[in-house]
Write a protein that holds these residues in place. Structure first.
Motif, short mmCIF file in Angstrom:
data_model
loop_
_atom_site.label_atom_id
_atom_site.label_comp_id
_atom_site.label_asym_id
_atom_site.label_seq_id
_atom_site.Cartn_x
_atom_site.Cartn_y
_atom_site.Cartn_z
N ARG A 1 4.16 95.68 -11.52
CA ARG A 1 5.16 95.16 -12.45
C ARG A 1 6.49 95.32 -11.74
N VAL A 2 7.05 94.19 -11.35
CA VAL A 2 8.36 94.21 -10.70
C VAL A 2 9.37 93.90 -11.79
N ARG A 3 10.15 94.90 -12.11
CA ARG A 3 10.99 94.82 -13.29
C ARG A 3 12.21 93.93 -13.10
N GLN A 4 12.42 93.11 -14.10
CA GLN A 4 13.62 92.28 -14.28
C GLN A 4 13.99 91.47 -13.04
N VAL A 5 13.01 90.68 -12.55
CA VAL A 5 13.27 89.82 -11.39
C VAL A 5 13.14 88.33 -11.71
N ARG A 6 12.65 88.00 -12.90
CA ARG A 6 12.51 86.59 -13.30
C ARG A 6 13.57 86.29 -14.35
N TYR A 7 14.47 85.39 -14.02
CA TYR A 7 15.57 85.08 -14.93
C TYR A 7 15.26 83.78 -15.66
N TRP A 8 15.26 83.85 -17.00
CA TRP A 8 14.92 82.69 -17.82
C TRP A 8 15.56 82.85 -19.19
N GLN A 9 16.19 81.80 -19.66
CA GLN A 9 16.85 81.77 -20.97
C GLN A 9 17.83 82.93 -21.12
N ASP A 10 18.69 83.07 -20.12
CA ASP A 10 19.76 84.08 -20.12
C ASP A 10 19.25 85.51 -20.24
N GLN A 11 18.08 85.75 -19.69
CA GLN A 11 17.48 87.08 -19.78
C GLN A 11 16.61 87.33 -18.55
N TYR A 12 16.52 88.57 -18.13
CA TYR A 12 15.63 88.97 -17.05
C TYR A 12 14.28 89.40 -17.62
N TRP A 13 13.22 89.02 -16.92
CA TRP A 13 11.85 89.36 -17.29
C TRP A 13 11.18 90.02 -16.10
N ASP A 14 10.11 90.75 -16.37
CA ASP A 14 9.33 91.36 -15.30
C ASP A 14 8.34 90.36 -14.72
N SER A 15 8.07 90.46 -13.44
CA SER A 15 6.94 89.77 -12.81
C SER A 15 5.76 90.73 -12.90
N VAL A 16 4.62 90.24 -13.41
CA VAL A 16 3.47 91.10 -13.65
C VAL A 16 2.27 90.57 -12.86
N LYS A 17 1.66 91.46 -12.08
CA LYS A 17 0.51 91.09 -11.26
C LYS A 17 -0.74 91.79 -11.78
N TYR A 18 -1.80 91.00 -11.93
CA TYR A 18 -3.10 91.50 -12.34
C TYR A 18 -4.10 91.18 -11.24
N GLY A 19 -5.16 91.96 -11.15
CA GLY A 19 -6.17 91.66 -10.15
C GLY A 19 -7.47 92.38 -10.42
N CYS A 20 -8.46 92.03 -9.62
CA CYS A 20 -9.74 92.71 -9.67
C CYS A 20 -10.39 92.67 -8.31
N LEU A 21 -11.25 93.62 -8.10
CA LEU A 21 -12.07 93.68 -6.90
C LEU A 21 -13.41 93.02 -7.19
N ARG A 22 -14.01 92.46 -6.15
CA ARG A 22 -15.31 91.79 -6.29
C ARG A 22 -16.32 92.71 -6.99
N ASP A 23 -16.43 93.95 -6.53
CA ASP A 23 -17.41 94.87 -7.10
C ASP A 23 -17.13 95.18 -8.56
N GLU A 24 -15.85 95.28 -8.93
CA GLU A 24 -15.50 95.53 -10.33
C GLU A 24 -15.93 94.36 -11.20
N TRP A 25 -15.64 93.13 -10.76
CA TRP A 25 -15.97 91.95 -11.54
C TRP A 25 -17.48 91.82 -11.69
N ARG A 26 -18.18 91.95 -10.57
CA ARG A 26 -19.64 91.80 -10.60
C ARG A 26 -20.25 92.90 -11.49
N GLY A 27 -19.72 94.09 -11.42
CA GLY A 27 -20.25 95.20 -12.22
C GLY A 27 -20.05 94.98 -13.71
N GLN A 28 -18.87 94.51 -14.09
CA GLN A 28 -18.57 94.35 -15.53
C GLN A 28 -19.20 93.09 -16.10
N ASN A 29 -19.53 92.12 -15.25
CA ASN A 29 -20.08 90.85 -15.74
C ASN A 29 -21.55 90.66 -15.38
N ASP A 30 -22.15 91.68 -14.78
CA ASP A 30 -23.60 91.65 -14.46
C ASP A 30 -24.02 90.39 -13.72
#
Length: 179
Positions: free
Chosen positions: A149-178
């Protein structure tokens, strides 16, 4: 409800432009990285230049269909360019009436499964912004981990927003989704 993914065909390109780009004030523009101020391509430019180069028969951009009807697109790009070791994916559902129906979750589940079958990487992810609460919830509902979470780097509608990154590893995905 049957959700499918497939690359755009030349025959479907005009209908795709109509769905995605015919309304320059479309609601989806307000949520899809609006701080980039993307320009809507004209129909002619999309059909003659953009679609043939970036969309038609391109496996990295696939049209989402629900019961055969085009509703959106999933895509991926590499954050590190030609090295192709850092993959970021995304989704757009173009019409608000298709939001909150579970289409995004089904489409991204199919897309992530497809990615793991077609790329030889240990990690994939998506990036959004803190103002797009629906996308953050979707990522979390899929089991993706908030990795940055990179705080207050996206400027939109006169306001700063955070950039948020999500991810997964192959093994995590395969494990949770069988898979």
């Amino acid at each position: 409800m049957m959700v499918t993914l497939a690359p755009l065909t030349a025959a479907d390109a005009p209908a795709f432009w109509q769905l995605a780009f015919s309304d320059p004030q479309a609601e989806w523009f307000k949520w899809n990285g609006p701080y980039f101020h993307d320009k809507v391509p004209s129909r002619e430019k999309f059909l003659t230049e953009i679609a043939p180069q970036k969309f038609i028969d391109n496996p990295s951009r696939q049209v989402i269909r629900v019961d055969g009807r085009m509703v959106g697109i999933v895509s991926y790009d590499y954050d590190d360019g030609d090295l192709q070791r850092w993959l970021d994916f995304g989704i757009v559902l173009y019409r608000p009436e298709d939001w909150h129906r579970g289409i995004g979750k089904q489409a991204l589940t199919l897309w992530i499964d497809w990615l793991w079958d077609h790329v030889d990487l240990p990690h994939i992810g998506l990036t959004t912004w803190s103002g797009n609460v629906r996308m953050c919830r979707l990522a979390e509902s899929l089991g993706l981990q908030q990795e940055a979470r990179v705080r207050q780097v996206r400027y939109w509608q006169d306001q700063y927003w955070d950039s948020v990154k999500y991810g997964c590893l192959r093994d995590e995905w395969r494990g949770q989704n069988d898979n």
